[in-house]
Structure formats: C-alpha cells, structure tokens
Design an enzyme around this catalytic site. Structure first.
Site, PDB file in Angstrom:
ATOM      1  N   GLY A  14     -15.248 -12.132  -5.223  1.00 22.87           N
ATOM      2  CA  GLY A  14     -15.280 -10.954  -6.084  1.00 22.87           C
ATOM      3  C   GLY A  14     -15.904  -9.709  -5.474  1.00 22.87           C
ATOM      4  O   GLY A  14     -16.429  -8.859  -6.203  1.00 22.87           O
ATOM      5  N   SER A  15     -15.821  -9.554  -4.150  1.00 20.03           N
ATOM      6  CA  SER A  15     -16.432  -8.350  -3.569  1.00 20.03           C
ATOM      7  C   SER A  15     -15.603  -7.098  -3.890  1.00 20.03           C
ATOM      8  O   SER A  15     -16.170  -6.020  -4.087  1.00 20.03           O
ATOM      9  CB  SER A  15     -16.646  -8.503  -2.063  1.00 20.03           C
ATOM     10  OG  SER A  15     -15.421  -8.505  -1.369  1.00 20.03           O
ATOM     11  N   ASN A  16     -14.277  -7.225  -3.965  1.00 22.85           N
ATOM     12  CA  ASN A  16     -13.478  -6.067  -4.393  1.00 22.85           C
ATOM     13  C   ASN A  16     -13.749  -5.742  -5.853  1.00 22.85           C
ATOM     14  O   ASN A  16     -13.834  -4.573  -6.233  1.00 22.85           O
ATOM     15  CB  ASN A  16     -11.992  -6.330  -4.158  1.00 22.85           C
ATOM     16  CG  ASN A  16     -11.593  -6.042  -2.723  1.00 22.85           C
ATOM     17  OD1 ASN A  16     -11.573  -4.891  -2.306  1.00 22.85           O
ATOM     18  ND2 ASN A  16     -11.312  -7.091  -1.962  1.00 22.85           N
ATOM     19  N   ARG A  67       3.283 -22.062 -15.037  1.00 22.82           N
ATOM     20  CA  ARG A  67       2.811 -20.688 -14.799  1.00 22.82           C
ATOM     21  C   ARG A  67       2.979 -19.796 -16.026  1.00 22.82           C
ATOM     22  O   ARG A  67       2.051 -19.065 -16.393  1.00 22.82           O
ATOM     23  CB  ARG A  67       3.515 -20.072 -13.582  1.00 22.82           C
ATOM     24  CG  ARG A  67       3.097 -20.697 -12.276  1.00 22.82           C
ATOM     25  CD  ARG A  67       3.740 -19.990 -11.070  1.00 22.82           C
ATOM     26  NE  ARG A  67       3.624 -20.807  -9.887  1.00 22.82           N
ATOM     27  CZ  ARG A  67       2.539 -20.884  -9.113  1.00 22.82           C
ATOM     28  NH1 ARG A  67       1.481 -20.150  -9.390  1.00 22.82           N
ATOM     29  NH2 ARG A  67       2.509 -21.684  -8.068  1.00 22.82           N
ATOM     30  N   ARG A  93      -3.200 -16.512  -7.510  1.00 27.42           N
ATOM     31  CA  ARG A  93      -2.109 -17.176  -8.221  1.00 27.42           C
ATOM     32  C   ARG A  93      -0.816 -16.397  -8.015  1.00 27.42           C
ATOM     33  O   ARG A  93      -0.824 -15.154  -8.070  1.00 27.42           O
ATOM     34  CB  ARG A  93      -2.379 -17.249  -9.742  1.00 27.42           C
ATOM     35  CG  ARG A  93      -3.661 -17.963 -10.139  1.00 27.42           C
ATOM     36  CD  ARG A  93      -3.732 -19.389  -9.653  1.00 27.42           C
ATOM     37  NE  ARG A  93      -2.650 -20.235 -10.170  1.00 27.42           N
ATOM     38  CZ  ARG A  93      -2.337 -21.415  -9.647  1.00 27.42           C
ATOM     39  NH1 ARG A  93      -3.000 -21.889  -8.601  1.00 27.42           N
ATOM     40  NH2 ARG A  93      -1.362 -22.134 -10.166  1.00 27.42           N
ATOM     41  N   HIS A 111      -4.122  -6.271  -0.892  1.00 27.43           N
ATOM     42  CA  HIS A 111      -3.741  -7.275   0.095  1.00 27.43           C
ATOM     43  C   HIS A 111      -4.309  -6.870   1.456  1.00 27.43           C
ATOM     44  O   HIS A 111      -4.206  -5.703   1.845  1.00 27.43           O
ATOM     45  CB  HIS A 111      -2.215  -7.386   0.167  1.00 27.43           C
ATOM     46  CG  HIS A 111      -1.774  -8.397   1.176  1.00 27.43           C
ATOM     47  ND1 HIS A 111      -1.874  -9.751   0.945  1.00 27.43           N
ATOM     48  CD2 HIS A 111      -1.284  -8.253   2.430  1.00 27.43           C
ATOM     49  CE1 HIS A 111      -1.447 -10.401   2.026  1.00 27.43           C
ATOM     50  NE2 HIS A 111      -1.082  -9.512   2.931  1.00 27.43           N
ATOM     51  N   VAL A 146       5.773 -12.384  -3.479  1.00 28.46           N
ATOM     52  CA  VAL A 146       4.352 -12.370  -3.107  1.00 28.46           C
ATOM     53  C   VAL A 146       4.055 -11.183  -2.187  1.00 28.46           C
ATOM     54  O   VAL A 146       4.761 -10.947  -1.206  1.00 28.46           O
ATOM     55  CB  VAL A 146       3.986 -13.692  -2.397  1.00 28.46           C
ATOM     56  CG1 VAL A 146       2.565 -13.640  -1.869  1.00 28.46           C
ATOM     57  CG2 VAL A 146       4.136 -14.854  -3.363  1.00 28.46           C
ATOM     58  N   ASP A 147       3.009 -10.431  -2.531  1.00 32.18           N
ATOM     59  CA  ASP A 147       2.547  -9.297  -1.721  1.00 32.18           C
ATOM     60  C   ASP A 147       3.661  -8.291  -1.457  1.00 32.18           C
ATOM     61  O   ASP A 147       3.818  -7.766  -0.346  1.00 32.18           O
ATOM     62  CB  ASP A 147       1.904  -9.798  -0.414  1.00 32.18           C
ATOM     63  CG  ASP A 147       0.726 -10.712  -0.695  1.00 32.18           C
ATOM     64  OD1 ASP A 147      -0.013 -10.436  -1.651  1.00 32.18           O
ATOM     65  OD2 ASP A 147       0.561 -11.715   0.012  1.00 32.18           O
ATOM     66  N   ALA A 175     -12.922  -1.626   4.469  1.00 26.49           N
ATOM     67  CA  ALA A 175     -11.888  -0.641   4.105  1.00 26.49           C
ATOM     68  C   ALA A 175     -11.339  -0.927   2.709  1.00 26.49           C
ATOM     69  O   ALA A 175     -11.066  -0.001   1.925  1.00 26.49           O
ATOM     70  CB  ALA A 175     -10.765  -0.653   5.139  1.00 26.49           C
TER      71      ALA A 175
HETATM   72  C1  GRF Z   1      -9.654  -9.822  -0.075  1.00 23.48           C
HETATM   73  O1  GRF Z   1      -9.497  -9.702   1.314  1.00 23.48           O
HETATM   74  C2  GRF Z   1      -8.371  -9.505  -0.787  1.00 23.48           C
HETATM   75  O2  GRF Z   1      -7.647  -8.472  -0.197  1.00 23.48           O
HETATM   76  C3  GRF Z   1      -7.627 -10.807  -0.635  1.00 23.48           C
HETATM   77  O3  GRF Z   1      -8.589 -11.801  -0.802  1.00 23.48           O
HETATM   78  C4  GRF Z   1      -9.876 -11.281  -0.483  1.00 23.48           C
HETATM   79  C5  GRF Z   1     -10.709 -11.405  -1.718  1.00 23.48           C
HETATM   80  O4  GRF Z   1     -12.037 -11.059  -1.483  1.00 23.48           O
HETATM   81  N1  GRF Z   1      -6.505 -10.857  -1.523  1.00 23.48           N
HETATM   82  P1  GRF Z   1     -13.013 -10.746  -2.704  1.00 23.48           P
HETATM   83  O5  GRF Z   1     -12.908 -11.914  -3.680  1.00 23.48           O
HETATM   84  O6  GRF Z   1     -12.581  -9.447  -3.316  1.00 23.48           O
HETATM   85  O7  GRF Z   1     -14.371 -10.664  -2.085  1.00 23.48           O
END
Ligand code: GRF
Length: 203
Positions: A14-16, A67, A93, A111, A146-147, A175
């Site tokens: 969960g860092s993002n 799903r 998912r 991504h 996906v992506d 980034a």
């Molecule tokens: C990030 O690199 C995101 O782009 C990818 O998985 C990672 C998740 O990291 N889809 P976090 O859980 O946000 O720390």
C-alpha cells in the site's frame, strides 16, 4: 468544486495508497479518500490507512465463487460509500467486463512500466533483460485486458549500469509515488477525457 470521492483498492503493502492519502490531505487537492478496500485480510496497507483515519474494509476474493460475484461485492461497497472514482494501487486481481463497464473511465490503475512495454508481472527484471535504457511507470484507465487502457500519465526513470531488479524497482516506485497523485488530481479536476480510447488532457 466539490472534491471527488475516491476509493483505493489494494492487495498488499500500500505505498501508492499512502502517497494518495498524503496528497489528499492538502486542502486544495480535488479528491478525498473515502474508503480503502483490500481483497486480502492481511494486507499491510490496511493498518496504515486506518492510522491515517481512512475507513477500511476487506472484500476477500476467496469467499466468492467467481470474479463477477467478487466484483459485484466490490461495487456494492463502492456505491454504498458514494464513490466517484476508483484507484487500483497494487490491487492484484484481474477484472472482468461488468466491473470495468460499471466504472468505465472512472477506474484507474498504476503499472510499473512504460506501457505498452512490459504489461504483467516482474516488469523490472524484464526491462533489465531487454536492455532498455529508460523505464518507468504508467497511470491508465482500466480495461479488461491486463495493464491495458487509455494512458493518463507516465513518468520515466533511467536504467543505470549495475541496476538489479530491486534497485530499479525502488527508483520506479519513487516515481510512482509522485505520478499517481498528480494523475488522480487531473482526473478528479475534470481535466482528463477519453476520446477514441485515447486520453485527451486539458490545462
Ligand atoms: C507497485 O509497483 C504498483 O505499480 C504495482 O504493484 C506495486 C504495489 O506497491 N502494481 P504498493 O502496494 O503500492 O506499495
């Protein structure tokens, strides 16, 4: 203008998510984080969100037969919270058409590559294998592939001599933490339109 209500969906660290929560603390940020949902009860990000005073909930995908049933449960929680936008942030998912259509152009993902290069997993090792000199991250609207989906914003980082997948991942992650809040702000402020499956940005 009223701040857009945003849910963040996570599966792990969960860092993002934390970067989005931090950005949304600013009074002039055009979105507020209304809810964090994890599909994994043990996701580390849940504790962080709760400490930040954000409502959290778990929708455990293993409790659903398929799903669409899992996604219907997600949508129910999102609708109950009055959410305008949904941010996938390390949400691991694959999603199907019903969910994508329900949240079409309001469902965003980050991504860790410069799409369309390196969709899928292990992007940093694959970038090193390919010998690319520039790598990075992409924020995009979600489609069923996906992506894939209209690209909202990208940030590039250099690939340096001696990089390992870990060192490159750390540079990309820094980034990501800048890019995702910027991209969400643009969407929340109504500056992002999808035309013919491409994003058009306005000032
Ligand atoms: C990030 O690199 C995101 O782009 C990818 O998985 C990672 C998740 O990291 N889809 P976090 O859980 O946000 O720390």
């Amino acid at each position: 203008m009223a701040r857009k209500r945003v849910a963040i969906l996570i599966s792990g660290r969960g860092s993002n998510m934390a970067a989005l929560i931090e950005a949304a603390r600013a009074p002039d940020y055009p979105a507020e984080i209304a809810l964090v949902i994890s599909n994994r009860p043990d996701a580390a990000g849940l504790a962080h969100a709760a400490e930040a005073g954000i409502r959290t909930t778990v929708v455990d995908h293993t409790e659903f037969t398929d799903r669409p049933a899992f996604e219907a449960a997600l949508t129910e929680r999102l609708e109950a919270a009055g959410v305008d936008l949904v941010c996938h942030a390390g949400f691991m998912r694959i999603v199907t058409a019903g969910y994508v259509d329900r949240w079409r152009d309001r469902l965003i993902n980050i991504h860790p590559s410069l799409l369309p290069s390196f969709p899928g997993l292990n992007t940093h090792a694959r970038a090193l294998d390919a010998g690319v000199k520039v790598h990075g991250c992409t924020v995009h609207f979600v489609r069923t592939a996906v992506d894939d989906g209209p690209i909202i914003a990208q940030a590039e980082v250099p690939v340096l001599a001696g990089d390992t997948p870990e060192s490159l991942a750390a540079r990309v992650l820094a980034a990501e933490h800048r890019l995702y809040p910027e991209a969400l702000a643009r969407v929340a402020a109504g500056k992002v339109q999808v035309v013919d499956e491409r994003v058009v940005l306005s000032a």
